[in-house]
Design an enzyme around this catalytic site. Structure first.
Site, PDB file in Angstrom:
ATOM      1  N   ASP A 193       1.012  -1.133   0.288  1.00  0.00           N
ATOM      2  CA  ASP A 193      -0.117   0.195   0.101  1.00  0.00           C
ATOM      3  C   ASP A 193       0.887   1.676  -0.012  1.00  0.00           C
ATOM      4  OD1 ASP A 193      -2.515  -1.692   0.330  1.00  0.00           O
ATOM      5  OD2 ASP A 193      -2.456  -1.186   2.007  1.00  0.00           O
ATOM      6  N   GLY A 209      -3.081  -5.858   0.697  1.00  0.00           N
ATOM      7  CA  GLY A 209      -3.388  -7.573  -0.126  1.00  0.00           C
ATOM      8  C   GLY A 209      -4.278  -8.300   0.852  1.00  0.00           C
ATOM      9  N   ALA A 243      -2.815 -11.774   2.910  1.00  0.00           N
ATOM     10  CA  ALA A 243      -1.592 -11.898   3.331  1.00  0.00           C
ATOM     11  C   ALA A 243      -1.998 -11.296   4.901  1.00  0.00           C
ATOM     12  CB  ALA A 243      -0.431 -11.377   3.396  1.00  0.00           C
ATOM     13  N   THR A 303     -20.979 -10.845   6.875  1.00  0.00           N
ATOM     14  CA  THR A 303     -20.095 -10.193   7.885  1.00  0.00           C
ATOM     15  C   THR A 303     -21.430  -8.179   7.267  1.00  0.00           C
ATOM     16  OG1 THR A 303     -18.684  -8.634   6.657  1.00  0.00           O
ATOM     17  CG2 THR A 303     -17.959 -10.831   8.520  1.00  0.00           C
ATOM     18  N   GLY A 340     -12.757  -6.820   7.253  1.00  0.00           N
ATOM     19  CA  GLY A 340     -12.847  -7.579   7.271  1.00  0.00           C
ATOM     20  C   GLY A 340     -11.808  -8.707   7.047  1.00  0.00           C
ATOM     21  N   ASP A 341     -10.897  -8.596   6.981  1.00  0.00           N
ATOM     22  CA  ASP A 341      -9.319  -9.410   6.072  1.00  0.00           C
ATOM     23  C   ASP A 341      -9.624  -9.956   8.059  1.00  0.00           C
ATOM     24  OD1 ASP A 341      -9.863  -9.318   4.152  1.00  0.00           O
ATOM     25  OD2 ASP A 341      -7.893  -7.449   4.086  1.00  0.00           O
ATOM     26  N   GLY A 361      -4.552   1.913  10.073  1.00  0.00           N
ATOM     27  CA  GLY A 361      -4.206   1.392   9.493  1.00  0.00           C
ATOM     28  C   GLY A 361      -4.626  -0.018   9.504  1.00  0.00           C
ATOM     29  N   SER A 419      -2.933  -2.877  12.456  1.00  0.00           N
ATOM     30  CA  SER A 419      -4.371  -3.109  13.459  1.00  0.00           C
ATOM     31  C   SER A 419      -4.223  -4.063  14.509  1.00  0.00           C
ATOM     32  CB  SER A 419      -5.214  -1.699  13.601  1.00  0.00           C
ATOM     33  OG  SER A 419      -5.805  -3.175  11.981  1.00  0.00           O
TER      34      SER A 419
HETATM   35  N1  LIG Z   1     -17.472  -0.257  13.892  1.00  0.00           N
HETATM   36  C1  LIG Z   1     -16.683  -1.777  13.865  1.00  0.00           C
HETATM   37  N2  LIG Z   1     -17.185  -1.920  15.559  1.00  0.00           N
HETATM   38  C2  LIG Z   1     -16.951  -3.609  15.989  1.00  0.00           C
HETATM   39  N3  LIG Z   1     -16.760  -4.345  15.047  1.00  0.00           N
HETATM   40  C3  LIG Z   1     -16.522  -4.303  13.433  1.00  0.00           C
HETATM   41  C4  LIG Z   1     -16.600  -2.799  13.146  1.00  0.00           C
HETATM   42  N4  LIG Z   1     -16.916  -2.501  11.990  1.00  0.00           N
HETATM   43  C5  LIG Z   1     -16.305  -3.517  11.537  1.00  0.00           C
HETATM   44  N5  LIG Z   1     -16.464  -5.304  12.788  1.00  0.00           N
HETATM   45  C6  LIG Z   1     -15.637  -6.288  12.781  1.00  0.00           C
HETATM   46  O1  LIG Z   1     -15.445  -6.277  11.610  1.00  0.00           O
HETATM   47  C7  LIG Z   1     -16.008  -7.350  10.465  1.00  0.00           C
HETATM   48  C8  LIG Z   1     -16.572  -7.351   8.840  1.00  0.00           C
HETATM   49  O2  LIG Z   1     -16.485  -5.985   9.396  1.00  0.00           O
HETATM   50  P1  LIG Z   1     -17.251  -5.402   7.841  1.00  0.00           P
HETATM   51  O3  LIG Z   1     -18.763  -6.156   7.907  1.00  0.00           O
HETATM   52  O4  LIG Z   1     -16.985  -4.293   7.290  1.00  0.00           O
HETATM   53  O5  LIG Z   1     -16.022  -5.812   6.873  1.00  0.00           O
HETATM   54  P2  LIG Z   1     -14.710  -5.642   5.213  1.00  0.00           P
HETATM   55  O6  LIG Z   1     -16.576  -4.391   4.255  1.00  0.00           O
HETATM   56  O7  LIG Z   1     -15.206  -6.157   4.195  1.00  0.00           O
HETATM   57  O8  LIG Z   1     -14.137  -4.629   6.042  1.00  0.00           O
HETATM   58  P3  LIG Z   1     -13.340  -3.906   5.461  1.00  0.00           P
HETATM   59  O9  LIG Z   1     -13.845  -2.284   5.738  1.00  0.00           O
HETATM   60  O10 LIG Z   1     -11.811  -3.885   5.309  1.00  0.00           O
HETATM   61  O11 LIG Z   1     -13.575  -3.715   3.546  1.00  0.00           O
HETATM   62  C9  LIG Z   1     -17.171  -7.545  11.496  1.00  0.00           C
HETATM   63  O12 LIG Z   1     -18.682  -8.898  11.422  1.00  0.00           O
HETATM   64  C10 LIG Z   1     -17.299  -7.334  12.755  1.00  0.00           C
HETATM   65  O13 LIG Z   1     -17.333  -7.900  13.151  1.00  0.00           O
END
Ligand SMILES: Nc1ncnc2c1ncn2[C@@H]1O[C@H](COP(=O)(O)OP(=O)(O)OP(=O)(O)O)[C@@H](O)[C@H]1O
Ligand SMILES: *[C@@H]1O[C@H](CO)[C@@H](O)[C@H](O)[C@H]1NC(C)=O
EC number: 2.7.1.15
Length: 318
Positions: free
Chosen positions: A23, A49, A52, A231, A264-265, A302, A306
């Site tokens: 990144d 990525g 990873a 999610t 999400g990762d 990050g 994080s």
């Molecule tokens: N604001 C939040 N507070 C608490 N838990 C969270 C929050 N945001 C995300 N999470 C946790 O992270 C998981 C994945 O989040 P999300 O559904 O936003 O995935 P994503 O959209 O793939 O993430 P990304 O931001 O990396 O695109 C959620 O199921 C939850 O467990």
């Protein structure tokens, strides 16, 4: 030799066949217009990525991991391999190619948090079935294999096929999603895990609530995966399985989010850890714990930076 499944097993329990991206992040007061040059106030390089990221989260929870991927024979590639090693990840099957540069994501973020991103997958697209054949020993002996869609789809399908034919549980994260996803991905996924917008792209349904996520999950299940998880950001997740055909919403604790990039990762990596090391734990409990771990990740800046380590988490998660 220790029985498979016990800590200390010789073979990686979690194998990721996926992407590595460097990144390149510039922070600016506003996004530039076409043809315009502006000055930013900060630049940093991060490790990203989806493949990873997920591998790093699983490793930090204590999983023995291997990253099957391809980077360039360049300084970003060398640095990435060092990063994987520092996270205790096996790089035995992390390949380097002269044919393309290490994958990059060039990111500009303004003061409002708006961003523009250009991804050049580069070396990631050169990971091929021959590379997988060389890694067959680790893939076939894993407990769980994870794939996403940042490498050539045919390579992901081959990896899933190899895992499936060796009784390795497959965890598939269809990210970034495409509406015309090859139907074989559903058939080859033991656990299919995506976010709300990916579920919308894949099903054509609107996913804005837990109830709607349940409906989308049932469409995904009909396509052949035994377990579908969607999610929902701060809403936690929804799970539906062929064994328990009633959608179950698993909410997460309320936390103050600082940076949700890569949440999400973190979730997928944590789920892989539980599937590999606690195979008898009820799925709902695994998801409750994966929610907790991803919630920790959103409270620091990050992506990989994080992701929590086992030593910083409550013992009740282990
Ligand atoms: N604001 C939040 N507070 C608490 N838990 C969270 C929050 N945001 C995300 N999470 C946790 O992270 C998981 C994945 O989040 P999300 O559904 O936003 O995935 P994503 O959209 O793939 O993430 P990304 O931001 O990396 O695109 C959620 O199921 C939850 O467990
Ligand atoms: C889902 O993940 C994709 C990356 O695959 C991301 O671009 C998108 O913003 C995410 N959606 C939500 C609702 O977080």
């Amino acid at each position: 030799m220790a029985a498979s499944g016990e800590p200390g097993r010789r073979w990686p329990a979690v194998v990721v066949v996926g992407s590595c991206m460097t990144d390149l992040v510039s922070l600016t007061s506003r996004l530039p217009k076409t043809g315009e040059t502006i000055h930013g106030h900060k630049f940093f390089i991060g490790f990203g990525g989806k493949g990873a990221n997920q591998c790093v989260q699983a490793a930090r929870l204590g999983a023995k991991t291997s990253m099957v991927c391809k980077v360039g024979k360049d300084s970003f590639g060398n640095d990435y391999i060092e990063n994987l090693k520092q996270n205790g990840i096996s790089t035995e099957f992390t390949y380097q190619t002269q044919d393309a540069a290490t994958g990059t994501a060039s990111i500009i973020v303004d003061d409002e948090g708006q961003n523009i991103i250009v991804i050049v997958a580069g070396a990631n697209l050169f990971l091929n079935t021959e590379d997988l054949r060389k890694a067959a020993s680790v893939i076939s002996r894993a407990k769980v294999m994870i794939c996403q869609l940042e490498i050539t789809p045919a390579t992901s399908l081959e990896a899933l096929t190899m895992a499936r034919s060796n009784g390795v549980r497959t965890l598939f994260n269809p990210a970034p999603a495409a509406a015309d996803l090859d139907p074989q991905f559903y058939a080859l996924s033991d656990v299919f895990c995506c976010n709300e917008s990916e579920a919308e792209i894949l099903t054509g349904l609107t996913v804005g609530s837990a109830a709607e996520a349940g409906q989308a999950a049932s469409v995904l299940l009909e396509r052949g995966c035994p377990v579908a998880i969607i999610t929902l950001g701060a809403g936690g997740c929804v799970v539906l399985s062929q064994k328990e055909p009633v959608p179950k919403h698993i909410p997460t604790e309320r936390v103050k989010a600082v940076d949700t990039t890569g949440a999400g990762d973190s979730f997928v990596g944590a789920l892989a850890f539980y599937l590999a090391y606690y195979p008898d734990m009820p799925l709902e409990e695994m998801l409750r714990r994966a929610n907790c771990i991803a919630a920790v990740s959103v409270q620091a800046a990050g992506t990989q930076s994080s992701y929590p380590h086992k030593k910083d988490l409550p013992l009740t998660l282990f």
